[in-house]
Design a protein around this motif. Sequence first.
Motif, mmCIF file in Angstrom:
data_model
loop_
_atom_site.group_PDB
_atom_site.id
_atom_site.type_symbol
_atom_site.label_atom_id
_atom_site.label_comp_id
_atom_site.label_asym_id
_atom_site.label_seq_id
_atom_site.Cartn_x
_atom_site.Cartn_y
_atom_site.Cartn_z
ATOM 1 N N ILE A 252 -28.457 73.326 59.214
ATOM 2 C CA ILE A 252 -28.694 72.565 58.124
ATOM 3 C C ILE A 252 -28.869 73.129 56.843
ATOM 4 C CG2 ILE A 252 -31.385 72.796 58.740
ATOM 5 C CD1 ILE A 252 -29.973 69.399 57.903
ATOM 6 N N ASN A 253 -28.157 72.545 55.762
ATOM 7 C CA ASN A 253 -28.425 73.191 54.320
ATOM 8 C C ASN A 253 -27.926 74.658 54.315
ATOM 9 O OD1 ASN A 253 -28.896 70.642 53.487
ATOM 10 N ND2 ASN A 253 -31.074 71.127 53.877
ATOM 11 N N GLY A 254 -26.756 75.068 55.302
ATOM 12 C CA GLY A 254 -26.341 76.462 55.318
ATOM 13 C C GLY A 254 -27.070 77.337 56.298
ATOM 14 N N THR A 255 -28.207 77.015 56.752
ATOM 15 C CA THR A 255 -28.987 77.766 57.804
ATOM 16 C C THR A 255 -28.770 77.269 59.156
ATOM 17 O OG1 THR A 255 -30.679 78.025 55.949
ATOM 18 C CG2 THR A 255 -31.220 78.550 58.376
ATOM 19 N N VAL A 256 -28.655 78.236 59.922
ATOM 20 C CA VAL A 256 -28.101 78.094 61.399
ATOM 21 C C VAL A 256 -29.531 77.686 61.952
ATOM 22 C CG1 VAL A 256 -27.656 78.993 63.802
ATOM 23 C CG2 VAL A 256 -26.400 79.715 61.353
ATOM 24 N N ILE A 257 -29.605 76.534 62.806
ATOM 25 C CA ILE A 257 -30.828 76.095 63.484
ATOM 26 C C ILE A 257 -30.350 75.960 64.960
ATOM 27 C CG2 ILE A 257 -31.551 74.794 61.667
ATOM 28 C CD1 ILE A 257 -30.599 72.225 63.012
ATOM 29 N N SER A 258 -29.183 76.157 65.469
ATOM 30 C CA SER A 258 -28.954 76.125 66.816
ATOM 31 C C SER A 258 -27.618 76.530 67.201
ATOM 32 C CB SER A 258 -29.014 74.577 67.497
ATOM 33 O OG SER A 258 -28.726 74.497 68.727
ATOM 34 N N THR A 259 -27.399 77.095 68.421
ATOM 35 C CA THR A 259 -26.162 77.617 69.062
ATOM 36 C C THR A 259 -25.779 77.008 70.293
ATOM 37 O OG1 THR A 259 -27.295 79.456 69.841
ATOM 38 C CG2 THR A 259 -26.432 79.886 67.555
ATOM 39 N N GLY A 260 -26.359 75.890 70.490
ATOM 40 C CA GLY A 260 -26.143 75.108 71.834
ATOM 41 C C GLY A 260 -25.296 74.150 71.474
ATOM 42 N N ILE A 261 -25.364 73.018 72.339
ATOM 43 C CA ILE A 261 -24.580 71.733 72.465
ATOM 44 C C ILE A 261 -25.510 70.736 71.628
ATOM 45 C CG2 ILE A 261 -25.666 70.522 74.357
ATOM 46 C CD1 ILE A 261 -21.794 70.791 73.555
ATOM 47 N N ALA A 262 -26.838 70.862 71.234
ATOM 48 C CA ALA A 262 -27.688 70.134 70.705
ATOM 49 C C ALA A 262 -28.292 70.611 69.550
ATOM 50 C CB ALA A 262 -28.483 69.084 71.709
ATOM 51 N N ALA A 263 -29.016 69.763 68.579
ATOM 52 C CA ALA A 263 -29.951 70.458 67.417
ATOM 53 C C ALA A 263 -30.500 69.263 67.071
ATOM 54 C CB ALA A 263 -28.925 70.842 66.389
ATOM 55 N N SER A 264 -31.816 69.421 66.770
ATOM 56 C CA SER A 264 -32.870 68.517 66.313
ATOM 57 C C SER A 264 -33.364 69.066 64.726
ATOM 58 C CB SER A 264 -34.124 68.595 67.070
ATOM 59 O OG SER A 264 -33.521 67.997 68.442
ATOM 60 N N PRO A 265 -32.607 68.708 63.739
ATOM 61 C CA PRO A 265 -33.209 69.179 62.619
ATOM 62 C C PRO A 265 -34.555 68.690 62.270
ATOM 63 C CG PRO A 265 -31.509 67.550 62.189
ATOM 64 C CD PRO A 265 -31.589 67.898 63.793
ATOM 65 N N ALA A 266 -35.287 69.643 61.477
ATOM 66 C CA ALA A 266 -36.665 69.291 61.270
ATOM 67 C C ALA A 266 -36.825 68.879 59.612
ATOM 68 C CB ALA A 266 -37.583 70.564 61.517
ATOM 69 N N SER A 267 -35.607 69.228 59.127
ATOM 70 C CA SER A 267 -35.955 69.120 57.640
ATOM 71 C C SER A 267 -34.526 68.122 57.026
ATOM 72 C CB SER A 267 -35.872 70.221 56.740
ATOM 73 O OG SER A 267 -34.764 70.997 57.064
ATOM 74 N N SER A 268 -34.563 67.466 56.130
ATOM 75 C CA SER A 268 -33.379 66.500 55.545
ATOM 76 C C SER A 268 -32.100 67.141 55.007
ATOM 77 C CB SER A 268 -33.813 65.472 54.825
ATOM 78 O OG SER A 268 -34.205 66.067 53.549
ATOM 79 N N GLY A 269 -30.954 66.777 54.894
ATOM 80 C CA GLY A 269 -29.845 67.497 54.120
ATOM 81 C C GLY A 269 -28.769 67.265 54.921
ATOM 82 N N THR A 270 -27.747 68.175 54.857
ATOM 83 C CA THR A 270 -26.431 68.122 55.368
ATOM 84 C C THR A 270 -26.397 69.217 56.734
ATOM 85 O OG1 THR A 270 -25.305 67.902 53.352
ATOM 86 C CG2 THR A 270 -24.006 68.547 55.091
ATOM 87 N N LEU A 271 -26.013 68.440 57.913
ATOM 88 C CA LEU A 271 -26.102 69.042 59.110
ATOM 89 C C LEU A 271 -24.776 69.203 59.556
ATOM 90 C CD1 LEU A 271 -27.527 70.233 61.668
ATOM 91 C CD2 LEU A 271 -27.033 67.714 62.601
#
Length: 380
Positions: free
Chosen positions: A172-191
């Motif tokens: 999210i915005n260039g920062t890795v938030i998950s390495t699995g099959i799903a992700a739940s971003p806590a902040s807005s931006g480009t995923l």
Amino acid sequence: MAVLTNIPNNTSARDWRDTVNALIKRIAALEAAGVPVATPAPAFTTQPSISPTSGTAGSTVYAATPGTVSNGSVVSRAWLLNGTAISTGVTALPASSGTLAYQETASGPGGTTTSTVQVAAVTAATVTPTPAPSFISQPSISPSTGTAGATTFTATAGNVSNGSITARSWTINGTVISTGIAASPASSGTLTYQETATGPGGTTQSTVQQVTVATAAAAAPAFTAQPTVSPSTGTAGTTTYTATPGAVSNGTITSRAWSLNGSVISTGLTAAPASAGTLTYQEFATGTGGSASSSVLTRTVSAAAPTLALSPNAPSIAWNAAAGTLVSRGGSRNLNSGDKWIADLTAAMLAAKRKQDEQATPPEPQSGIQGQGGAGCCEG
């Protein structure tokens, strides 16, 4: 002794025979005389050969055809690739490219002799590279849009040839938030989502998939505790009602309204209705997420008991005063005194009763009241 070094052309077989016999006789004579005769060294009457004369490293087997030797025999063989021995047999399989050499050694009573070196070319094998992994179909993610803190995005893996998926990355915005099959971003931006495939031929990355994550909408204000109003009952013109504010989450109370029979009479924490009717109180809260209203609190305001003022000399009395009540008109009197004062009092009480009825019920057309005079029945 003269040595025969060449044979003239057109020499007949008989001449060859005679020459050889003469030599034999001379050798025999020398031996009989005790003169040593040197034993001839081995000689390659035909040189060895190799085939093929060119080939490919790692696949071509080279074979030697041995040479023919007089006064001895072949006792060893050597295959050299770029000067390094790789075989001592009649065949060789060079593993790398370069110059392949073959030589034989003959040995006999007269010594040893080596053959002429035979040479063949060895070319490098054509290496077919192992293909790198390839994404036959690219991964995808769903849903295509979402909200920070509320949406979970899921990837559908791509299909890979010549390898398999070994890594995944959500950012999210260039920062890795998950390495699995799903992700739940806590902040807005480009995923973004990308897969990495690995195989014998190397590593390949998929096309980057991306979606936009919207900012979560602010929560609307809510009354976690409703306001209260006291007292529960009161009288017009005398009672002051007081509100205890409610408690609000996600916002603050920004306005209040007291209404009497539908008309606003106060916007503060207190109200003192001047007339009877239905009193309501409500609070309004606002916040980033919108606005909210409290429950409407309702109270009944009773009318004050009316006081009659007939004239400067007329008595003042409530419409429902009991007989025998003392009233004042320049002095105390009992209601049973008879004179014009009694007639005035009677009319005043009827008017007060009518006013009370009008406040309790909707007004109706009235035909008017005509008073009648009369003499008092009793003397004071």
